[in-house]
Write an enzyme that holds these catalytic residues in place. Structure first.
Site, short mmCIF file in Angstrom:
data_model
loop_
_atom_site.label_atom_id
_atom_site.label_comp_id
_atom_site.label_asym_id
_atom_site.label_seq_id
_atom_site.Cartn_x
_atom_site.Cartn_y
_atom_site.Cartn_z
N LYS A 179 44.57 114.39 72.97
CA LYS A 179 45.96 114.33 72.49
C LYS A 179 46.67 115.58 72.98
CE LYS A 179 48.80 115.35 69.58
NZ LYS A 179 50.07 116.00 69.98
N GLU A 254 40.23 127.06 68.84
CA GLU A 254 40.77 128.21 69.60
C GLU A 254 42.17 128.43 69.07
OE1 GLU A 254 39.11 129.88 71.82
OE2 GLU A 254 37.44 128.54 72.21
N CYS A 288 47.86 132.72 74.25
CA CYS A 288 47.14 133.02 73.00
C CYS A 288 46.53 134.41 73.03
CB CYS A 288 46.07 131.98 72.76
SG CYS A 288 44.99 131.80 74.18
N GLU A 387 51.81 136.74 65.26
CA GLU A 387 51.97 136.24 66.63
C GLU A 387 53.41 135.75 66.83
OE1 GLU A 387 49.94 132.53 67.55
OE2 GLU A 387 49.20 133.45 69.38
P1 NAD Z 1 50.40 123.73 67.29
O1 NAD Z 1 49.31 124.04 66.32
O2 NAD Z 1 51.75 123.54 66.76
O3 NAD Z 1 50.07 122.39 68.08
C1 NAD Z 1 48.86 122.23 68.81
C2 NAD Z 1 48.53 120.75 68.90
O4 NAD Z 1 48.26 120.26 67.59
C3 NAD Z 1 49.65 119.88 69.46
O5 NAD Z 1 49.08 118.89 70.30
C4 NAD Z 1 50.23 119.25 68.21
O6 NAD Z 1 50.83 118.00 68.44
C5 NAD Z 1 48.99 119.08 67.35
N1 NAD Z 1 49.25 118.96 65.91
C6 NAD Z 1 50.31 119.43 65.20
N2 NAD Z 1 50.17 119.12 63.90
C7 NAD Z 1 49.01 118.44 63.77
C8 NAD Z 1 48.31 117.87 62.67
N3 NAD Z 1 48.79 117.92 61.44
N4 NAD Z 1 47.13 117.29 62.92
C9 NAD Z 1 46.61 117.25 64.16
N5 NAD Z 1 47.23 117.75 65.24
C10 NAD Z 1 48.42 118.34 65.06
O7 NAD Z 1 50.32 124.86 68.39
P2 NAD Z 1 51.29 125.03 69.65
O8 NAD Z 1 52.61 125.50 69.16
O9 NAD Z 1 51.23 123.82 70.51
O10 NAD Z 1 50.54 126.19 70.45
C11 NAD Z 1 50.74 127.53 70.17
C12 NAD Z 1 49.54 128.09 69.45
O11 NAD Z 1 48.34 127.80 70.17
C13 NAD Z 1 49.60 129.59 69.34
O12 NAD Z 1 49.26 130.00 68.05
C14 NAD Z 1 48.55 130.05 70.34
O13 NAD Z 1 48.02 131.30 70.08
C15 NAD Z 1 47.54 128.97 70.27
N6 NAD Z 1 46.72 128.92 71.48
C16 NAD Z 1 45.43 129.37 71.43
C17 NAD Z 1 44.64 129.37 72.57
C18 NAD Z 1 43.20 129.90 72.54
O14 NAD Z 1 42.48 129.68 73.49
N7 NAD Z 1 42.79 130.56 71.48
C19 NAD Z 1 45.15 128.87 73.77
C20 NAD Z 1 46.46 128.42 73.79
C21 NAD Z 1 47.23 128.44 72.63
#
Ligand code: NAD
Length: 493
Positions: A179, A254, A288, A387
């Site tokens: 997804k 992650e 991230c 963050e």
């Molecule tokens: P997010 O948590 O808003 O969304 C991530 C994914 O989760 C999306 O596909 C979203 O549609 C899905 N999602 C949202 N609500 C959900 C739910 N209730 N149930 C299941 N899935 C759901 O994060 P974002 O804004 O897309 O990304 C930014 C974040 O990701 C930052 O905090 C960043 O640090 C982190 N990140 C971490 C890494 C790592 O390797 N540690 C890498 C990239 C990004």
């Protein structure tokens, strides 16, 4: 405008059951670039069932690692053959500068090629003998695919984050439902076409685009999923973990970070400035592992800030498709507002704005902002601790090594950290004292498919990349045999 109104389920492109769609927007023009299929729980259910069938009855987990590797290599080649086109799609969807998108796409192809190598190795290493203390028995430990994996990924490195999950899962012999983020779903859908052209059997990889609550949540709650692999924010990660807890799904997370960068005063200031800038302004700071908290030793604090200001002002801001651009737009209106709110909050909290924060004058459309340098940031402020996920760096001075390490470790996150000094021993000592999953010495951000990636504390659970990433998708089975002719002796003496 190409149509993306189909989901990739069981090797076919199908319309979502409720026929829903959503729009994806180019953040540099604010124009709609595509309508994309919006999956709901019913579509997720079909995708999981297809993956289940492919795993339980299909050829994929039963093939040799070498045969799976051949498919993975073809996927890598398929990405390389369309590198420029895919990179341009990524730029339009996410906003990043084209050279960085080309990097990501090359790395994504490399990730499939790397895991092809590990799939081949599995043929020799899947079973290892276990020495037992009782010589009537022999035992082997056998690595087997964990089953059907659900992968949910963010928007900052769309194709690369897909590759980090799909490649090791397929190498292990798993089936997967992916997804992508609703903000950047396009390259993940292209991956479906590339996988099909590479003769991946139907159902092994299914791609459901949709909103988090409509498609992500049902995926994380589906009883047909054996393993959840998530990359995204801490609050969503926590929700996913709760969903996984209901039926004890295997999980890897992650999550976010607020990674520190310690610069000692024997460092070369120009080198420090370049790594600081790359560490937070690369990919618009939507990284991230961005080193967003910088601790600079007092002896070079003012000089370094002056150089950083000068260089930050030189950054070319604009559409990721324009030549020479180093900083593209923020990914979405919502994220842009969040970053702007954080900058306003930093000022209120007493951080000194050295440079940045405004909309560049030459750009009247798009989610563009000048990169921000905050100095003298209070240690207890929100901007120092949370963050921001944008091009905003927070800087503080420090006096000695112990103080720097204490301050660096004083965080609920522990994804990455960096240290810079000409004193190698000091760098090695500090690297070992930092509570983070990734520590860079004399640099920040270089990432290698071969090396483990993941966080301490609230930055996550488990490791991706390298052999660690493959182990995410493997179970370990013990097979123990009784070799003696003699009765066991529990009741027959
Ligand atoms: P997010 O948590 O808003 O969304 C991530 C994914 O989760 C999306 O596909 C979203 O549609 C899905 N999602 C949202 N609500 C959900 C739910 N209730 N149930 C299941 N899935 C759901 O994060 P974002 O804004 O897309 O990304 C930014 C974040 O990701 C930052 O905090 C960043 O640090 C982190 N990140 C971490 C890494 C790592 O390797 N540690 C890498 C990239 C990004």
């Amino acid at each position: 405008m190409k149509s993306y109104e189909r989901l990739f389920i069981d090797g076919r492109w199908v319309a979502p059951i409720k026929n829903g769609s959503f729009e994806t927007i180019d953040p540099s023009s604010e124009q709609v670039i595509a309508k994309v299929a919006a999956a709901t729980a019913e579509d997720v259910d079909l995708a999981v069932k297809a993956a289940r069938k492919a795993f339980d009855e299909g050829p994929w987990p039963r093939m040799s690692g070498a045969d799976r590797a051949a498919v993975l290599r073809r996927i890598g080649k398929g990405i390389r053959e369309r590198l420029q086109e895919l990179a341009e799609i990524e730029v339009c969807d996410n906003g990043k500068p084209l050279p960085e998108a080309l990097w990501d796409l090359g790395d994504a192809a490399g990730c499939f090629e790397f895991y092809a190598g590990l799939a081949e190795k599995l043929d020799e290493t899947a079973e290892t003998p276990v020495a037992l203390s009782d010589d009537r028995f022999t035992s082997v430990a056998r690595k087997e695919p964990v089953g059907v994996a659900g992968a949910i990924i963010p928007w900052n490195f769309p194709m690369l984050m897909a590759a980090w999950k799909v490649a090791p899962a397929l190498a292990a012999g798993c089936a997967m439902v992916l997804k992508p983020s609703e903000l950047t779903p396009l390259t993940a859908l292209e991956l479906g076409s590339i996988a099909a052209a590479a003769d991946l059997p139907p159902g092994v990889l299914n791609i459901v685009t949709g909103l988090g609550k409509d498609a992500g949540a049902p995926l994380s709650e589906h009883p047909g999923i054996d393993k959840l692999a998530f990359t995204g924010s801490v609050p969503t990660g926590s929700r996913i973990m709760q969903a996984a807890a209901r039926d004890i799904k295997n999980i890897s997370l992650e999550l976010g970070g607020k990674s520190p960068f310690i610069v000692f005063d024997d460092s070369d200031i120009d080198a420090a400035v370049e790594w600081i800038m790359f560490g937070i302004f690369w990919n618009q700071g939507e990284v991230c592992s961005a080193t967003s908290r910088v601790l600079v030793q007092r002896g070079i604090y003012d000089r370094l800030l002056a150089r950083l200001k000068e260089e930050t002002q030189k950054i070319t801001i604009g559409s990721g498709l324009s030549d020479g651009v180093l900083l593209g737009p923020i990914v979405s209106r919502e994220q842009y507002n969040k970053v702007q709110d954080a900058v306003a909050r930093g000022k209120e909290e007493g951080a000194r704005l050295v440079v940045g924060g405004s909309r560049p004058e030459h750009l009247d459309k798009g989610y563009f902002m000048e990169p921000v340098v905050f100095a003298d940031v209070p240690e207890d402020s929100w901007v120092w601790n949370e963050e921001i996920f944008g091009p905003v760096v927070c800087i503080r001075p420090f006096d000695d090594e112990a103080q720097a390490v204490r301050s660096a470790n004083d965080s609920r996150f522990g994804l990455a950290a960096a240290v810079m000094s000409k004193d190698n021993e000091r760098c090695e000592r500090v690297a070992r004292a930092l509570r983070a999953g990734i520590v860079w010495i004399n640099c920040s951000q270089p990432t290698f498919t071969e090396a483990p990636w993941g966080g301490y504390k609230q930055s996550g659970i488990g490791r991706e990349l390298g052999e660690w990433g493959l182990n995410n998708y493997l179970e370990t089975k013990q097979i123990t045999r009784y070799n003696s002719d003699k009765p066991w002796g529990w009741y027959i003496k």
